[in-house]
Design a protein around this motif. Structure first.
Motif, PDB file in Angstrom:
ATOM      1  N   ALA A 242     103.568  49.367 119.003  1.00 15.26           N
ATOM      2  CA  ALA A 242     102.472  50.006 118.271  1.00 15.26           C
ATOM      3  C   ALA A 242     102.954  51.316 117.643  1.00 15.26           C
ATOM      4  O   ALA A 242     102.568  51.652 116.507  1.00 15.26           O
ATOM      5  CB  ALA A 242     101.292  50.259 119.204  1.00 15.26           C
TER       6      ALA A 242
ATOM      7  N   ALA B   8     102.999  52.234 113.722  1.00 13.24           N
ATOM      8  CA  ALA B   8     102.365  53.470 113.235  1.00 13.24           C
ATOM      9  C   ALA B   8     103.364  54.285 112.418  1.00 13.24           C
ATOM     10  O   ALA B   8     103.000  54.892 111.395  1.00 13.24           O
ATOM     11  CB  ALA B   8     101.832  54.284 114.414  1.00 13.24           C
TER      12      ALA B   8
ATOM     13  N   ASP C 169      91.935  50.329 103.929  1.00 13.31           N
ATOM     14  CA  ASP C 169      92.355  49.425 105.016  1.00 13.31           C
ATOM     15  C   ASP C 169      93.691  49.849 105.619  1.00 13.31           C
ATOM     16  O   ASP C 169      93.888  49.779 106.839  1.00 13.31           O
ATOM     17  CB  ASP C 169      92.452  47.983 104.514  1.00 13.31           C
ATOM     18  CG  ASP C 169      91.083  47.385 104.217  1.00 13.31           C
ATOM     19  OD1 ASP C 169      90.093  47.935 104.751  1.00 13.31           O
ATOM     20  OD2 ASP C 169      91.030  46.374 103.498  1.00 13.31           O
TER      21      ASP C 169
ATOM     22  N   HIS D 124      94.826  52.852 105.790  1.00 12.44           N
ATOM     23  CA  HIS D 124      94.528  54.036 106.612  1.00 12.44           C
ATOM     24  C   HIS D 124      93.973  53.618 107.974  1.00 12.44           C
ATOM     25  O   HIS D 124      94.357  54.175 109.015  1.00 12.44           O
ATOM     26  CB  HIS D 124      93.538  54.932 105.864  1.00 12.44           C
ATOM     27  CG  HIS D 124      93.211  56.203 106.576  1.00 12.44           C
ATOM     28  ND1 HIS D 124      94.103  57.245 106.681  1.00 12.44           N
ATOM     29  CD2 HIS D 124      92.087  56.604 107.233  1.00 12.44           C
ATOM     30  CE1 HIS D 124      93.549  58.220 107.369  1.00 12.44           C
ATOM     31  NE2 HIS D 124      92.310  57.863 107.702  1.00 12.44           N
ATOM     32  N   LEU D 125      93.083  52.626 108.001  1.00  7.81           N
ATOM     33  CA  LEU D 125      92.513  52.126 109.265  1.00  7.81           C
ATOM     34  C   LEU D 125      93.576  51.445 110.122  1.00  7.81           C
ATOM     35  O   LEU D 125      93.565  51.575 111.349  1.00  7.81           O
ATOM     36  CB  LEU D 125      91.352  51.168 108.986  1.00  7.81           C
ATOM     37  CG  LEU D 125      90.065  51.806 108.481  1.00  7.81           C
ATOM     38  CD1 LEU D 125      89.011  50.743 108.214  1.00  7.81           C
ATOM     39  CD2 LEU D 125      89.544  52.824 109.467  1.00  7.81           C
ATOM     40  N   HIS D 126      94.514  50.733 109.472  1.00 11.25           N
ATOM     41  CA  HIS D 126      95.601  50.103 110.233  1.00 11.25           C
ATOM     42  C   HIS D 126      96.453  51.168 110.919  1.00 11.25           C
ATOM     43  O   HIS D 126      96.834  51.019 112.083  1.00 11.25           O
ATOM     44  CB  HIS D 126      96.481  49.234 109.321  1.00 11.25           C
ATOM     45  CG  HIS D 126      95.840  47.940 108.946  1.00 11.25           C
ATOM     46  ND1 HIS D 126      95.918  47.449 107.674  1.00 11.25           N
ATOM     47  CD2 HIS D 126      95.111  47.039 109.650  1.00 11.25           C
ATOM     48  CE1 HIS D 126      95.270  46.309 107.606  1.00 11.25           C
ATOM     49  NE2 HIS D 126      94.771  46.040 108.811  1.00 11.25           N
TER      50      HIS D 126
ATOM     51  N   LEU E 273      95.531  54.172 111.845  1.00 13.65           N
ATOM     52  CA  LEU E 273      94.766  54.751 112.957  1.00 13.65           C
ATOM     53  C   LEU E 273      94.677  53.785 114.140  1.00 13.65           C
ATOM     54  O   LEU E 273      94.732  54.208 115.302  1.00 13.65           O
ATOM     55  CB  LEU E 273      93.373  55.156 112.481  1.00 13.65           C
ATOM     56  CG  LEU E 273      93.322  56.316 111.478  1.00 13.65           C
ATOM     57  CD1 LEU E 273      91.889  56.587 111.057  1.00 13.65           C
ATOM     58  CD2 LEU E 273      93.959  57.550 112.079  1.00 13.65           C
ATOM     59  N   ALA E 274      94.561  52.489 113.850  1.00 18.95           N
ATOM     60  CA  ALA E 274      94.511  51.491 114.926  1.00 18.95           C
ATOM     61  C   ALA E 274      95.841  51.448 115.673  1.00 18.95           C
ATOM     62  O   ALA E 274      95.875  51.359 116.922  1.00 18.95           O
ATOM     63  CB  ALA E 274      94.171  50.125 114.363  1.00 18.95           C
ATOM     64  N   PHE E 275      96.957  51.532 114.939  1.00 14.66           N
ATOM     65  CA  PHE E 275      98.273  51.524 115.596  1.00 14.66           C
ATOM     66  C   PHE E 275      98.479  52.772 116.451  1.00 14.66           C
ATOM     67  O   PHE E 275      99.049  52.718 117.537  1.00 14.66           O
ATOM     68  CB  PHE E 275      99.394  51.382 114.566  1.00 14.66           C
ATOM     69  CG  PHE E 275      99.490  50.017 113.959  1.00 14.66           C
ATOM     70  CD1 PHE E 275      99.401  48.873 114.747  1.00 14.66           C
ATOM     71  CD2 PHE E 275      99.694  49.871 112.588  1.00 14.66           C
ATOM     72  CE1 PHE E 275      99.499  47.624 114.175  1.00 14.66           C
ATOM     73  CE2 PHE E 275      99.790  48.617 112.019  1.00 14.66           C
ATOM     74  CZ  PHE E 275      99.686  47.475 112.811  1.00 14.66           C
TER      75      PHE E 275
ATOM     76  N   ALA F 269      96.063  54.545 117.889  1.00 13.41           N
ATOM     77  CA  ALA F 269      95.188  54.403 119.058  1.00 13.41           C
ATOM     78  C   ALA F 269      95.797  53.426 120.067  1.00 13.41           C
ATOM     79  O   ALA F 269      95.791  53.686 121.280  1.00 13.41           O
ATOM     80  CB  ALA F 269      93.803  53.931 118.627  1.00 13.41           C
ATOM     81  N   MET F 270      96.326  52.307 119.559  1.00 15.77           N
ATOM     82  CA  MET F 270      96.934  51.320 120.447  1.00 15.77           C
ATOM     83  C   MET F 270      98.157  51.897 121.147  1.00 15.77           C
ATOM     84  O   MET F 270      98.349  51.710 122.349  1.00 15.77           O
ATOM     85  CB  MET F 270      97.326  50.066 119.647  1.00 15.77           C
ATOM     86  CG  MET F 270      97.697  48.884 120.502  1.00 15.77           C
ATOM     87  SD  MET F 270      97.773  47.371 119.535  1.00 15.77           S
ATOM     88  CE  MET F 270      99.483  47.338 119.139  1.00 15.77           C
TER      89      MET F 270
END
Length: 175
Positions: free
Chosen positions: A127, A131, A146, A148-150, A152-154, A156-157
């Motif tokens: 992850a 990121a 999208d 940008h959200l990817h 942030l998801a990476f 967070a993960m």
């Protein structure tokens, strides 16, 4: 001596020994045929009475009765010791099991925590790598929301799996 004759002789001896022990146990558990009599209170002024002589047949059976009582006593004592030994073996087995399984249980718990921490660490690294690759997407244009959200998801993960990795190793160290 061939094996058949040896087996017969051994079986013969074992049967007779078993019969002797069974007879001793029967004698030990049988009630006393002649109950013990309490001496009657004699008047203080009376002269002591002479005791009658034992019959010759009874005198001859006394050694046999004594041997039977001795054998019964020995058998009862052996039975009591066998019960105590059985209890001691059970107690020793439990202690042995505790002394063997307690370290194995602790080791397996520590090993399990370290293995799961390693897997969480691998997921956190993947992850984190994703990121890092998408780090430029943090400052992306509003049309590319999208990406940008990817990113942030990476992040967070990577954070969650990193926390799980570290906490697993800390718990393993404390055990």
């Amino acid at each position: 001596m061939d094996s058949v004759r040896f087996g017969r002789a051994l079986g013969f001896g074992a049967r007779h020994a078993a019969k002797a022990i069974a007879g001793a146990v029967d004698a030990a558990t049988a009630p006393n045929p002649t109950p013990v009599r309490k001496p009657a209170a004699q008047p203080p002024a009376a002269a002591p009475r002479p005791q009658p002589a034992a019959a010759p047949a009874q005198a001859a059976s006394d050694p046999i009765a004594h041997a039977a009582r001795t054998a019964a006593h020995v058998t009862v004592q052996a039975h009591v010791r066998a019960k105590e030994t059985r209890k001691n073996v059970a107690r020793g087995s439990k202690r042995f099991g505790d002394s063997v399984w307690a370290p194995i249980k602790k080791l397996s718990g520590v090993l399990w925590l370290e293995i799961t921490g390693s897997f969480f660490g691998i997921f956190a690294l993947f992850a984190g790598q994703a990121a890092w690759i998408h780090r430029a997407d943090l400052h992306s244009t509003p049309t590319n929301h999208d990406d940008h959200l990817h990113f942030l998801a990476f992040v967070a993960m990577a954070s969650v799996f990193g926390y799980f990795c570290i906490s697993s190793f800390v718990r393993a160290y404390r055990k």
